[in-house]
Design a protein around this motif. Structure first.
Motif, PDB file in Angstrom:
ATOM      1  N   MET A  95       0.834  -1.203   0.000  1.00  9.88           N
ATOM      2  CA  MET A  95       0.000   0.000   0.000  1.00  9.88           C
ATOM      3  C   MET A  95       0.874   1.259   0.000  1.00  9.88           C
ATOM      4  SD  MET A  95      -3.098  -1.141   2.585  1.00  9.88           S
ATOM      5  CE  MET A  95      -2.178  -0.759   4.026  1.00  9.88           C
ATOM      6  N   ARG A 118      10.719  11.256  -6.372  1.00 10.49           N
ATOM      7  CA  ARG A 118       9.678  10.365  -5.833  1.00 10.49           C
ATOM      8  C   ARG A 118      10.139   8.918  -5.809  1.00 10.49           C
ATOM      9  NH1 ARG A 118       4.291  10.026  -5.131  1.00 10.49           N
ATOM     10  NH2 ARG A 118       3.911   8.437  -6.679  1.00 10.49           N
ATOM     11  N   TYR A 122      10.952   6.706  -2.492  1.00 12.42           N
ATOM     12  CA  TYR A 122      10.315   5.410  -2.281  1.00 12.42           C
ATOM     13  C   TYR A 122      11.360   4.319  -2.074  1.00 12.42           C
ATOM     14  CZ  TYR A 122       7.642   1.181  -3.069  1.00 12.42           C
ATOM     15  OH  TYR A 122       7.075  -0.060  -2.933  1.00 12.42           O
ATOM     16  N   GLY A 166       0.537   4.015  -1.329  1.00 12.64           N
ATOM     17  CA  GLY A 166      -0.242   5.245  -1.241  1.00 12.64           C
ATOM     18  C   GLY A 166      -0.404   5.726   0.194  1.00 12.64           C
ATOM     19  N   VAL A 167      -0.421   4.804   1.147  1.00 12.47           N
ATOM     20  CA  VAL A 167      -0.541   5.168   2.562  1.00 12.47           C
ATOM     21  C   VAL A 167       0.658   5.999   2.994  1.00 12.47           C
ATOM     22  CG1 VAL A 167      -0.572   4.198   4.905  1.00 12.47           C
ATOM     23  CG2 VAL A 167      -1.951   3.159   3.116  1.00 12.47           C
ATOM     24  N   GLY A 196       2.330   7.950   0.943  1.00 11.48           N
ATOM     25  CA  GLY A 196       2.480   9.094   0.048  1.00 11.48           C
ATOM     26  C   GLY A 196       3.077   8.751  -1.303  1.00 11.48           C
ATOM     27  N   PHE A 197       3.070   7.465  -1.664  1.00 10.78           N
ATOM     28  CA  PHE A 197       3.679   7.042  -2.923  1.00 10.78           C
ATOM     29  C   PHE A 197       2.671   6.370  -3.849  1.00 10.78           C
ATOM     30  CE2 PHE A 197       7.345   7.083   0.014  1.00 10.78           C
ATOM     31  CZ  PHE A 197       8.177   7.940  -0.689  1.00 10.78           C
ATOM     32  N   SER A 198       1.453   6.894  -3.930  1.00 10.41           N
ATOM     33  CA  SER A 198       0.458   6.292  -4.824  1.00 10.41           C
ATOM     34  C   SER A 198       0.941   6.396  -6.269  1.00 10.41           C
ATOM     35  CB  SER A 198      -0.897   6.957  -4.649  1.00 10.41           C
ATOM     36  OG  SER A 198      -0.794   8.341  -4.859  1.00 10.41           O
ATOM     37  N   GLY A 199       0.736   5.332  -7.008  1.00  6.86           N
ATOM     38  CA  GLY A 199       1.141   5.282  -8.409  1.00  6.86           C
ATOM     39  C   GLY A 199       2.625   5.107  -8.641  1.00  6.86           C
TER      40      GLY A 199
END
Length: 135
Positions: free
Chosen positions: A23, A51, A55, A25-26, A28-31
């Motif tokens: 997850m 980004r 990550y 996105g939790v 702050g790394f959605s996509g």
């Protein structure tokens, strides 16, 4: 308090890594996976792609905490010793710095581990070295 610092660090590292993998996105790394695929997986973590670079370090730090936690667990259980003072106080400093820079952080969990490790070492848990010194 007990010699559970290594186990706690391992669990924290596992949670951190699993969140980053499953997850993102939790954190702050959605996509992020699509971005990595778009630039090519090999050598994707470059400073010009902040980004992906962020990550990468988020994921790697979790994996390093797992390894460090396993080492601490081994010290506590195989050597029947508390963590050395520099590890306990080092965890406290790292957690304090992490909290200082970001109050809404998982470093609060590391702070709890550090306090536990300090208390356990202050209680004078037996270590193989202390057994040798008794003779």
């Amino acid at each position: 308090m007990k010699n559970i610092s290594g186990l706690a660090l391992t669990i924290i590292g596992l949670l951190h890594s699993l969140l980053a993998l499953v997850m993102p996105g939790v954190l702050g790394f959605s996509g992020i996976w699509q971005e990595i695929i778009d630039v090519g997986v090999i050598d994707a973590a470059k400073p010009d792609s902040l980004r992906i670079w962020g990550y990468y370090w988020c994921l790697m730090s979790g994996l390093i905490v797992i390894l460090f936690g396993l080492l601490c667990h081994w010290v506590e259980n195989q050597l029947n010793a508390s963590l050395p003072w520099f590890v306990s106080w080092g965890l406290l400093l790292v957690a304090g710095f992490g909290i200082l820079l970001d109050i809404d952080t998982g470093f609060w969990l590391i702070l709890l581990v550090a306090i536990n490790a300090i208390v356990v070492s202050q209680r004078g848990n037996r270590s193989p070295q202390s057994d040798i010194e008794q003779f």
